[in-house]
Design a protein around this motif. Structure first.
Motif, PDB file in Angstrom:
ATOM      1  N   PRO A  60      32.489  49.754  51.202  1.00  0.00           N
ATOM      2  CA  PRO A  60      31.336  49.069  51.789  1.00  0.00           C
ATOM      3  C   PRO A  60      30.091  49.957  51.747  1.00  0.00           C
ATOM      4  O   PRO A  60      30.187  51.192  51.749  1.00  0.00           O
ATOM      5  N   LEU A  61      28.926  49.328  51.730  1.00  0.00           N
ATOM      6  CA  LEU A  61      27.690  50.068  51.488  1.00  0.00           C
ATOM      7  C   LEU A  61      27.443  51.161  52.516  1.00  0.00           C
ATOM      8  O   LEU A  61      26.995  52.262  52.158  1.00  0.00           O
ATOM      9  N   ASP A  62      27.712  50.898  53.788  1.00  0.00           N
ATOM     10  CA  ASP A  62      27.463  51.928  54.791  1.00  0.00           C
ATOM     11  C   ASP A  62      28.393  53.120  54.611  1.00  0.00           C
ATOM     12  O   ASP A  62      28.003  54.266  54.870  1.00  0.00           O
ATOM     13  N   LEU A 100      23.062  48.412  55.024  1.00  0.00           N
ATOM     14  CA  LEU A 100      22.179  49.541  54.734  1.00  0.00           C
ATOM     15  C   LEU A 100      21.295  49.870  55.929  1.00  0.00           C
ATOM     16  O   LEU A 100      21.102  51.039  56.275  1.00  0.00           O
ATOM     17  N   LYS A 101      20.749  48.838  56.565  1.00  0.00           N
ATOM     18  CA  LYS A 101      19.803  49.049  57.665  1.00  0.00           C
ATOM     19  C   LYS A 101      20.488  49.675  58.870  1.00  0.00           C
ATOM     20  O   LYS A 101      19.909  50.557  59.536  1.00  0.00           O
ATOM     21  N   THR A 102      21.690  49.240  59.180  1.00  0.00           N
ATOM     22  CA  THR A 102      22.399  49.798  60.335  1.00  0.00           C
ATOM     23  C   THR A 102      22.622  51.285  60.155  1.00  0.00           C
ATOM     24  O   THR A 102      22.404  52.082  61.084  1.00  0.00           O
ATOM     25  N   TRP A 103      23.059  51.688  58.964  1.00  0.00           N
ATOM     26  CA  TRP A 103      23.230  53.124  58.703  1.00  0.00           C
ATOM     27  C   TRP A 103      21.882  53.833  58.756  1.00  0.00           C
ATOM     28  O   TRP A 103      21.748  54.904  59.375  1.00  0.00           O
ATOM     29  N   SER A 104      20.872  53.252  58.127  1.00  0.00           N
ATOM     30  CA  SER A 104      19.547  53.870  58.101  1.00  0.00           C
ATOM     31  C   SER A 104      18.998  54.085  59.500  1.00  0.00           C
ATOM     32  O   SER A 104      18.417  55.140  59.796  1.00  0.00           O
ATOM     33  N   ASP A 105      19.164  53.106  60.366  1.00  0.00           N
ATOM     34  CA  ASP A 105      18.641  53.221  61.732  1.00  0.00           C
ATOM     35  C   ASP A 105      19.211  54.437  62.464  1.00  0.00           C
ATOM     36  O   ASP A 105      18.554  54.998  63.338  1.00  0.00           O
ATOM     37  N   GLY A 106      20.418  54.823  62.106  1.00  0.00           N
ATOM     38  CA  GLY A 106      21.042  55.983  62.732  1.00  0.00           C
ATOM     39  C   GLY A 106      20.801  57.279  61.996  1.00  0.00           C
ATOM     40  O   GLY A 106      21.250  58.338  62.456  1.00  0.00           O
ATOM     41  N   HIS A 107      20.094  57.218  60.841  1.00  0.00           N
ATOM     42  CA  HIS A 107      19.883  58.414  60.008  1.00  0.00           C
ATOM     43  C   HIS A 107      18.481  58.353  59.394  1.00  0.00           C
ATOM     44  O   HIS A 107      18.310  58.361  58.173  1.00  0.00           O
ATOM     45  N   LEU A 108      17.470  58.314  60.244  1.00  0.00           N
ATOM     46  CA  LEU A 108      16.113  58.022  59.778  1.00  0.00           C
ATOM     47  C   LEU A 108      15.491  59.146  58.959  1.00  0.00           C
ATOM     48  O   LEU A 108      14.406  58.963  58.396  1.00  0.00           O
ATOM     49  N   ALA A 109      16.156  60.286  58.844  1.00  0.00           N
ATOM     50  CA  ALA A 109      15.625  61.367  58.020  1.00  0.00           C
ATOM     51  C   ALA A 109      16.007  61.226  56.544  1.00  0.00           C
ATOM     52  O   ALA A 109      15.604  62.058  55.730  1.00  0.00           O
ATOM     53  N   HIS A 110      16.752  60.177  56.205  1.00  0.00           N
ATOM     54  CA  HIS A 110      17.159  60.036  54.800  1.00  0.00           C
ATOM     55  C   HIS A 110      15.942  59.751  53.915  1.00  0.00           C
ATOM     56  O   HIS A 110      14.962  59.144  54.349  1.00  0.00           O
ATOM     57  N   ILE A 162      14.683  39.420  52.876  1.00  0.00           N
ATOM     58  CA  ILE A 162      14.517  40.877  52.957  1.00  0.00           C
ATOM     59  C   ILE A 162      13.827  41.254  54.264  1.00  0.00           C
ATOM     60  O   ILE A 162      14.288  42.123  55.013  1.00  0.00           O
ATOM     61  N   LEU A 163      12.704  40.588  54.566  1.00  0.00           N
ATOM     62  CA  LEU A 163      11.927  40.916  55.763  1.00  0.00           C
ATOM     63  C   LEU A 163      12.648  40.545  57.057  1.00  0.00           C
ATOM     64  O   LEU A 163      12.324  41.083  58.116  1.00  0.00           O
ATOM     65  N   ALA A 164      13.620  39.655  56.972  1.00  0.00           N
ATOM     66  CA  ALA A 164      14.407  39.330  58.153  1.00  0.00           C
ATOM     67  C   ALA A 164      15.263  40.514  58.599  1.00  0.00           C
ATOM     68  O   ALA A 164      15.691  40.585  59.757  1.00  0.00           O
ATOM     69  N   VAL A 165      15.515  41.447  57.682  1.00  0.00           N
ATOM     70  CA  VAL A 165      16.344  42.618  57.985  1.00  0.00           C
ATOM     71  C   VAL A 165      15.506  43.892  58.009  1.00  0.00           C
ATOM     72  O   VAL A 165      15.589  44.697  58.939  1.00  0.00           O
ATOM     73  N   TRP A 166      14.703  44.097  56.962  1.00  0.00           N
ATOM     74  CA  TRP A 166      13.889  45.310  56.826  1.00  0.00           C
ATOM     75  C   TRP A 166      12.423  44.943  57.045  1.00  0.00           C
ATOM     76  O   TRP A 166      11.818  44.270  56.203  1.00  0.00           O
ATOM     77  N   ASP A 178       8.229  62.887  53.040  1.00  0.00           N
ATOM     78  CA  ASP A 178       8.181  62.879  54.500  1.00  0.00           C
ATOM     79  C   ASP A 178       7.493  61.640  55.055  1.00  0.00           C
ATOM     80  O   ASP A 178       7.663  61.315  56.235  1.00  0.00           O
ATOM     81  N   ASP A 179       6.715  60.943  54.223  1.00  0.00           N
ATOM     82  CA  ASP A 179       6.085  59.690  54.650  1.00  0.00           C
ATOM     83  C   ASP A 179       6.949  58.475  54.340  1.00  0.00           C
ATOM     84  O   ASP A 179       6.598  57.353  54.721  1.00  0.00           O
ATOM     85  N   ALA A 180       8.044  58.687  53.615  1.00  0.00           N
ATOM     86  CA  ALA A 180       8.878  57.566  53.171  1.00  0.00           C
ATOM     87  C   ALA A 180      10.299  57.644  53.691  1.00  0.00           C
ATOM     88  O   ALA A 180      11.149  56.859  53.274  1.00  0.00           O
ATOM     89  N   ARG A 181      10.561  58.558  54.601  1.00  0.00           N
ATOM     90  CA  ARG A 181      11.923  58.677  55.127  1.00  0.00           C
ATOM     91  C   ARG A 181      12.285  57.457  55.970  1.00  0.00           C
ATOM     92  O   ARG A 181      11.439  56.866  56.640  1.00  0.00           O
ATOM     93  N   GLY A 182      13.549  57.078  55.893  1.00  0.00           N
ATOM     94  CA  GLY A 182      14.014  55.925  56.637  1.00  0.00           C
ATOM     95  C   GLY A 182      13.622  54.596  56.022  1.00  0.00           C
ATOM     96  O   GLY A 182      13.811  53.549  56.641  1.00  0.00           O
ATOM     97  N   LYS A 183      13.125  54.614  54.790  1.00  0.00           N
ATOM     98  CA  LYS A 183      12.624  53.402  54.159  1.00  0.00           C
ATOM     99  C   LYS A 183      13.486  52.968  52.975  1.00  0.00           C
ATOM    100  O   LYS A 183      14.351  53.702  52.496  1.00  0.00           O
ATOM    101  N   LEU A 184      13.195  51.755  52.512  1.00  0.00           N
ATOM    102  CA  LEU A 184      13.884  51.127  51.384  1.00  0.00           C
ATOM    103  C   LEU A 184      12.867  50.870  50.278  1.00  0.00           C
ATOM    104  O   LEU A 184      11.742  50.446  50.552  1.00  0.00           O
ATOM    105  N   LEU A 185      13.248  51.134  49.035  1.00  0.00           N
ATOM    106  CA  LEU A 185      12.443  50.800  47.864  1.00  0.00           C
ATOM    107  C   LEU A 185      13.252  49.822  47.026  1.00  0.00           C
ATOM    108  O   LEU A 185      14.344  50.140  46.571  1.00  0.00           O
ATOM    109  N   LEU A 186      12.724  48.617  46.840  1.00  0.00           N
ATOM    110  CA  LEU A 186      13.438  47.534  46.170  1.00  0.00           C
ATOM    111  C   LEU A 186      12.909  47.317  44.768  1.00  0.00           C
ATOM    112  O   LEU A 186      11.700  47.380  44.524  1.00  0.00           O
ATOM    113  N   VAL A 187      13.824  47.016  43.836  1.00  0.00           N
ATOM    114  CA  VAL A 187      13.473  46.824  42.430  1.00  0.00           C
ATOM    115  C   VAL A 187      13.963  45.454  41.971  1.00  0.00           C
ATOM    116  O   VAL A 187      15.120  45.088  42.200  1.00  0.00           O
TER     117      VAL A 187
END
Length: 368
Positions: free
Chosen positions: A98-100, A148-158, A187-191, A222-231
């Motif tokens: 699983p993704l997390d 992805l978001k649940t893990w990210s919320d707990g690890h915002l320095a990624h 997408i915006l409903a989650v992120w 350092d300005d993009a930590r905790g974020k998602l980049l979608l392609v």
């Protein structure tokens, strides 16, 4: 929109579910790279230590002195949701966590999801191929993004997670914009927007994304930590609809895949899947400051043969995100695994990072 069932022979299906063509289209703490062993257990190929940074990037020093998104090199998974349907088709016989768990246990920071629309405003399904290969660790786009978001919320320095979305539904011009709006709304409903790196962030005041990237560079890590980049991983009609005929990304959430063509007005991210045959192109695109994704292995060819040449070429290429079907730890199916040498779990890009870059500055496991 209703789904279309493939009505072709298995060979045609295999060809149809390959990556889009350019013209149409956890911290592991380990230091080994892609490895393979003989039946006696002896390692026959390894890259050993991390490749040194060269400091020769054409992008280093053009902006401020902080590390930027294009200074990293990260591990990712191909068809990240996939669960093997069985051994009948060798190319599909691989299974991901699983993704997390990929984030937490395997150091994955790049993911791929195949999307199927069912109707406007309906859940978007995630699986590989209609009828034949449909099992997924997350059944819908919202499910996958929530993992992805649940893990990210707990690890915002990624550092930013790079997520490729491949639209596999047949293209219907009358429905295209409504379905694309459905995609972005889910997408915006989650992120939320503030947790995304989007084309407007890079374009700035420039006339297009390509020119904005040349002028501004990528955001600082350092300005993009905790974020998602979608392609948007498509090189055909979906991409054309999303970019108004290839002219603009204004207001959009996804970066269109330019597949190596840095002259396109929306060029900023690229899939170049063969790090051996496309080595020179990957190097040139990365040197121009664009992001590149490549593949360490494909279709179970390299893993089944214990062949690490492609993986080693990917590591040396300057590609920023490297996909594998076999992230660590080594499994019991093949004596093969791909991981980043010296990563924590990601590392400094061997071609684009400044010479004083350290892996912990890309992502510090202590900060997570």
């Amino acid at each position: 929109m209703t789904r279309l069932v493939p009505l072709c022979c298995l060979a045609s299906i295999l060809a149809a579910c390959s990556e889009p063509a350019a013209t149409t289209d956890a911290t592991t703490g380990t230091s080994a790279a892609a490895t393979t062993s003989t039946a006696t257990g002896e390692v026959t190929t390894t890259t050993g230590e991390a490749a040194p940074t060269t400091g020769e990037s054409t992008t280093t020093g053009l902006f401020d002195e902080r590390l930027r998104i294009n200074h990293l090199q990260a591990l990712g998974t191909h068809n990240s949701y996939h669960v093997s349907p069985g051994a009948l088709v060798k190319e599909w016989d691989y299974t991901h966590l699983p993704l997390d768990q990929q984030l937490a246990q395997q150091g994955a920071r790049k993911f791929e999801l195949d999307l199927y629309f069912t109707a406007v405003d309906a859940p978007i399904d995630v699986y590989h191929l209609e009828l034949l290969d449909t099992t997924s660790t997350c059944a819908t786009l919202v499910d996958c993004l929530m993992a992805l978001k649940t893990w990210s919320d707990g690890h915002l320095a990624h550092h930013p997670l790079y997520v490729m979305l491949e639209l596999k539904s047949p293209f219907q011009p009358a429905d295209a914009q409504a379905l694309l709006a459905t995609l972005e709304s889910q997408i915006l409903a989650v992120w939320p927007r503030e947790r995304l790196v989007v084309p407007d962030d890079v374009q700035g005041a420039a006339v297009n994304l390509r020119d904005g990237l040349a002028a501004n560079g990528w955001p600082a890590l350092d300005d993009a930590r905790g974020k998602l980049l979608l392609v948007l991983h498509d090189g055909g009609q979906w991409r054309d609809a999303y970019t108004a005929g290839g002219t603009t990304t204004a207001g959009r959430l996804l970066f269109p895949d330019a597949f190596g063509d840095v002259s396109l007005p929306f060029a900023a991210v690229h899939s170049l899947n063969d790090p051996i045959a496309e080595a020179a192109q990957i190097e040139a695109v990365a040197a121009a400051g664009h992001l590149v994704r490549t593949r360490a292995d494909a279709d179970n060819v390299e893993p089944s043969q214990g062949d690490t040449a492609r993986a080693e070429a990917a590591l040396a290429s300057g590609a920023h995100f490297i996909s594998t079907d076999y992230p660590p730890p080594k499994g019991d199916k093949y004596d093969y695994v791909f991981e980043l040498p010296g990563g924590t779990p990601s590392r400094c890009n061997p071609r684009t990072a400044p010479p004083d870059c350290a892996p912990a500055a890309i992502e510090d496991p202590q900060a997570l």
